[in-house]
Motif scaffolding. Structure first.
Motif, mmCIF file in Angstrom:
data_model
loop_
_atom_site.group_PDB
_atom_site.id
_atom_site.type_symbol
_atom_site.label_atom_id
_atom_site.label_comp_id
_atom_site.label_asym_id
_atom_site.label_seq_id
_atom_site.Cartn_x
_atom_site.Cartn_y
_atom_site.Cartn_z
ATOM 1 N N PHE A 1 0.825 -1.211 0.000
ATOM 2 C CA PHE A 1 0.000 0.000 0.000
ATOM 3 C C PHE A 1 0.858 1.259 0.000
ATOM 4 O O PHE A 1 0.457 2.293 -0.556
ATOM 5 N N MET B 1 3.742 1.489 -1.501
ATOM 6 C CA MET B 1 4.211 1.616 -2.891
ATOM 7 C C MET B 1 3.131 2.218 -3.774
ATOM 8 O O MET B 1 3.388 3.158 -4.539
ATOM 9 N N ASN B 2 1.941 1.638 -3.693
ATOM 10 C CA ASN B 2 0.846 2.078 -4.554
ATOM 11 C C ASN B 2 -0.456 1.485 -4.019
ATOM 12 O O ASN B 2 -0.526 0.294 -3.727
ATOM 13 N N ILE B 3 -1.463 2.328 -3.931
ATOM 14 C CA ILE B 3 -2.738 1.849 -3.371
ATOM 15 C C ILE B 3 -3.320 0.729 -4.220
ATOM 16 O O ILE B 3 -3.820 -0.278 -3.700
ATOM 17 N N GLN B 4 -3.245 0.876 -5.534
ATOM 18 C CA GLN B 4 -3.787 -0.157 -6.417
ATOM 19 C C GLN B 4 -3.032 -1.466 -6.264
ATOM 20 O O GLN B 4 -3.625 -2.555 -6.269
ATOM 21 N N THR B 5 -1.705 -1.382 -6.104
ATOM 22 C CA THR B 5 -0.892 -2.583 -5.874
ATOM 23 C C THR B 5 -1.309 -3.261 -4.580
ATOM 24 O O THR B 5 -1.459 -4.494 -4.523
#
Length: 294
Positions: A173, A175-179
């Protein structure tokens, strides 16, 4: 003090209760707590022995468990019982020791210490030879009445894996919310679907299957919880085990057909299979998350 050892199969305990009421005799339940017995078996078995027992049950699914009255009378002979018990101990030494030998000791101790001058002991046929031997011995009742603790390795592993997975989610999370959402979705699907699938494989109730799916993603991240507990609770609530189920454990436990027929053992199987499915899902989803993030 007079003691009488009798045999009957299946309904011997119900007959004993009825007879005790007829003569206004004090009834003493002498067997060891079933939870203690089953937990001692599970904790004493190695991982290989647990897998071997599960596979043994699985491959016995097609066996015909119906027996005639003549077959039953033949089975009740002491030499036949001794042979059956001996075979059990060779294939599963720990199961034979805990399910038969330890309970022989426990029953003998309880019989010797039962109140009254005249005692009638009603036993399942498989226990008669062992109790006859144990009745004249001293038993260490405390050592066979406790549940062995979990090993240190299993305790440490139970905390390390959830902590590692949780850390990976946090990292994803960050790193990236979508990830993070993708990894979380994969976790829910793998753990939930496999827990539900394994519950379905042992013919669990539909609500038990749904419970496995919902509980697995959460319980696999908490070392003090287990998916199987919730699925088993639902199974036992919907299909309540009976006294007869508990009495028939010793006969039903060694065939899958018997396990599926016995509501107590069926609930235990749901607990085990749900946990196995959730564990496999944890491994697959966990390795996938590590591969994708690292």
């Amino acid at each position: 003090m007079q003691k009488k050892l009798g045999t009957n199969v299946g309904g011997e305990m119900l007959e004993a209760i009825a007879s005790a009421k007829d003569v206004n005799a004090q009834l003493v339940l002498a067997d060891r707590n079933i939870q203690t017995t089953l937990l001692r078996i599970w904790r004493k078995l190695s991982l290989w022995e647990k897998l071997k027992l599960i596979f043994s049950l699985t491959f016995s699914f097609g066996e015909d468990t119906e027996i005639s009255s003549e077959d039953l009378q033949e089975l009740l002979k002491e030499d036949m019982l001794e042979s059956a018990i001996s075979g059990l101990r060779k294939q599963f030494p720990a199961v034979g020791q805990i399910l038969i030998s330890e309970r022989d000791q426990y029953l003998a101790y309880k019989i010797k210490n039962a109140p009254g001058q005249k005692i009638v002991a009603v036993l399942g046929g498989a226990h008669v030879p062992g109790v006859k031997k144990e009745i004249f011995k001293e038993q260490d009742i405390e050592s066979i009445s406790v549940i062995p603790p979990k090993s240190k390795i299993s305790k440490i592993t139970a905390w390390i894996i959830p902590a590692l997975i949780t850390g990976l989610f946090v990292y994803a999370f960050i790193m990236n919310i979508q990830t993070g959402l993708n990894q979380l979705s994969a976790w829910v699907l793998w753990t939930g679907l496999l827990a539900a699938l394994f519950t379905a494989l042992c013919l669990g109730h539909p609500l038990s299957i749904i419970t496995s799916f919902i509980a697995a993603p959460i319980t696999t991240l908490h070392p003090m919880l287990a998916c199987g507990w919730f699925a088993g609770l639902v199974e036992a609530t919907i299909k309540k085990p009976t006294v007869q189920d508990v009495q028939n454990i010793q006969e039903d436990i060694f065939s899958l057909k018997g396990v599926l027929k016995n509501r107590f053992l069926k609930t235990l199987l749901v607990v085990i299979m749900s946990n196995i499915g959730a564990s496999i899902g944890t491994f697959i989803a966990g390795t996938g998350i590590i591969r994708n993030l690292l």
